[in-house]
Design an enzyme around this catalytic site. Structure first.
Site, short mmCIF file in Angstrom:
data_model
loop_
_atom_site.label_atom_id
_atom_site.label_comp_id
_atom_site.label_asym_id
_atom_site.label_seq_id
_atom_site.Cartn_x
_atom_site.Cartn_y
_atom_site.Cartn_z
N ASP A 126 23.58 111.36 -50.61
CA ASP A 126 23.72 112.41 -51.45
C ASP A 126 23.81 111.46 -52.87
OD1 ASP A 126 23.73 114.91 -52.79
OD2 ASP A 126 25.74 115.33 -52.11
N ARG A 154 25.23 113.62 -60.21
CA ARG A 154 26.47 114.39 -60.42
C ARG A 154 27.51 113.72 -59.33
NH1 ARG A 154 22.47 116.74 -57.40
NH2 ARG A 154 22.56 116.50 -55.27
N ASN A 155 27.00 112.62 -58.70
CA ASN A 155 27.85 112.06 -57.63
C ASN A 155 28.24 110.61 -58.11
OD1 ASN A 155 28.68 114.18 -56.09
ND2 ASN A 155 26.91 113.74 -54.69
N ASP A 195 31.77 110.57 -53.84
CA ASP A 195 31.28 111.51 -52.78
C ASP A 195 30.62 111.04 -51.64
OD1 ASP A 195 31.02 114.02 -51.80
OD2 ASP A 195 29.84 114.83 -53.66
#
Ligand code: ADP
Ligand code: MG
Length: 407
Positions: A264, A268-269, A282
């Site tokens: 992922d 955003r991570n 994350d």
């Protein structure tokens, strides 16, 4: 189920061991006796699986093939331990299986091959493993202050700011939910084995009644995507961009060296520290390579085609996502594939469509994106190789910057 590794380390003046997550591929959960018998084919001696007992909730059943039949052994929970014969006792199912794989010890036969559960491995949650390894933080040691500032919203619950031993920390809170607790603790256990300046560091885990918290280092400047969007072209310099790319790539090269797949990776991570260091976070989806993600919410625009289609996640599928992340960095946080509806993205990508270079993106960086988006995973570069390229690009960039300032 967790078992402890012998690797110890010192951090914050206390010794902690790695908490290893033990997958239980042979654990099939609540299936009926008949279903178990169907699964145990061909009836080779020692072929086995474990299921939850339907007749005795809380107990388990070990099902083993022997002489063309299936024997069902009841595993009972007694004094916090598991036993079949009330002679040998085990702390968890993994230990029990391991024991009977070595020796029949009263069973009809020694356990040999297992029937793996399809679609998603099971792990069991064991807070004691974290305690033994020295990762447990008492809730009372966290000071949330009055404001209870929410740093962000996670899939399982809020991420809050707190003080711990004189430093700011981020606390990811999971409110009681046994299903989510498994993935939550899987993330935590994976994090106990990872240590790198470009990965968000786990500080500890809190168990308080039904609530579990993950305590990590505090990343003052929030997520990379928010950072890029809020500051934009005017404030994010080419130097910042290359630094973010190198930091993220270094964190990923470390994961690659550990054979950990993130699954992922996206802006955003990636979080930004006070000192502007980018760190990957994350690990919710980061698992052993064999882990089968079922019913998960795929971040379609970031996921490699072979991972979307056949669940083939690898360091090479992470490389695809890294290409998208580079595109995010150089477009100052735009959403990838602008103007293409989400439902059409896969169709285009499978035909070989690649995004254009964002405005002002150096050709060397765009070349890395293009290589990362090769439809053939094997043809994509490794993180180690890309890291070298980015570093030599930085050197070139610095040399030309010095040249400009000196004239
Ligand atoms: P999820 O796994 O549910 O996506 P994340 O770990 O990505 O959760 O966290 C969600 C959000 O919370 C992040 O995007 C970020 O804004 C904030 N956050 C998470 N961890 C930290 C941290 N260590 N420091 C500061 N903010 C954080
Ligand atoms: Mg996230």
């Amino acid at each position: 189920m967790f078992c402890l590794d012998n690797v110890c380390e010192t951090h914050n003046n206390f010794k902690r061991a790695e908490v290893k997550l033990n997958a239980m591929p042979w654990f099939h959960g609540k299936i009926r006796r008949e279903e178990a018998e169907c699964l145990l084919q061909p009836r080779e001696d020692g072929l086995f699986l474990v299921r939850e007992s339907t007749n005795f909730p809380g107990d388990y059943t070990l099902c083993v093939c022997y002489k063309n039949k299936v024997e069902h052994y009841r595993v009972i929970y007694k004094d916090n331990k598991l036993t079949i014969d009330e002679e040998e006792f085990f702390e968890n199912l993994s230990q029990l299986v391991e024991h009977y794989q070595k020796d029949a010890d009263g069973l009809c036969t020694r356990l040999r091959d297992s029937v793996p559960k399809r679609g998603g491995l099971e792990f069991s949650v064991d807070s004691k493993a974290f305690e033994k390894a020295g990762w447990v933080i008492p809730l009372a040691d966290l000071d949330f202050g009055d404001c209870r500032e929410v740093l962000g919203k996670g899939e399982f619950g809020d991420v809050r700011l707190a003080w711990y031993r004189g430093q700011k920390v981020a606390v990811k809170i999971l409110i009681d939910s046994s299903k989510a607790a498994q993935s939550f603790l899987a993330e935590a256990s994976l994090m106990t084995s990872l240590r790198h300046k470009n990965l968000v560091q786990l500080m500890g885990v809190v168990f308080d009644g039904g609530t579990i918290c993950l305590v990590t280092e505090y990343m003052a400047k929030g997520s990379l995507v928010d950072y890029l969007r809020s500051r934009g072209r005017l404030h994010v310099t080419p130097r910042d961009q290359i630094n973010f790319a190198i930091d993220t790539c270094a964190g990923m090269a470390y994961l690659e060296s550990k054979h950990v797949v993130h699954r992922d990776l996206a802006a955003r991570n990636v979080l930004i520290s006070e000192e502007c260091v980018a760190k990957v976070c994350d690990f919710g989806l980061a698992r052993e390579e064999s882990f089968n993600l079922e019913g998960g919410k795929f971040p379609i625009k970031w996921t490699a085609p072979e991972a979307l289609k056949y669940h083939r996640f690898s360091n090479k599928s992470d490389m695809w996502s890294f290409g998208i992340l580079l595109w995010e960095i150089y477009s100052f946080g735009r959403v990838p594939y602008p103007r293409i509806p989400l439902v059409d993205v896969v169709k285009h990508v499978e035909k070989g469509y690649k995004m254009e270079a964002p405005d002002g993106c150096p050709s060397e960086i765009y070349e890395i994106m293009r290589q990362a988006w090769d439809l053939d995973p094997e043809a994509r570069p490794s993180f180690a190789v890309v890291l070298k390229k980015l570093e030599s690009f930085l050197k070139k960039f610095q040399a030309s910057a010095n040249f400009h300032t000196s004239v």
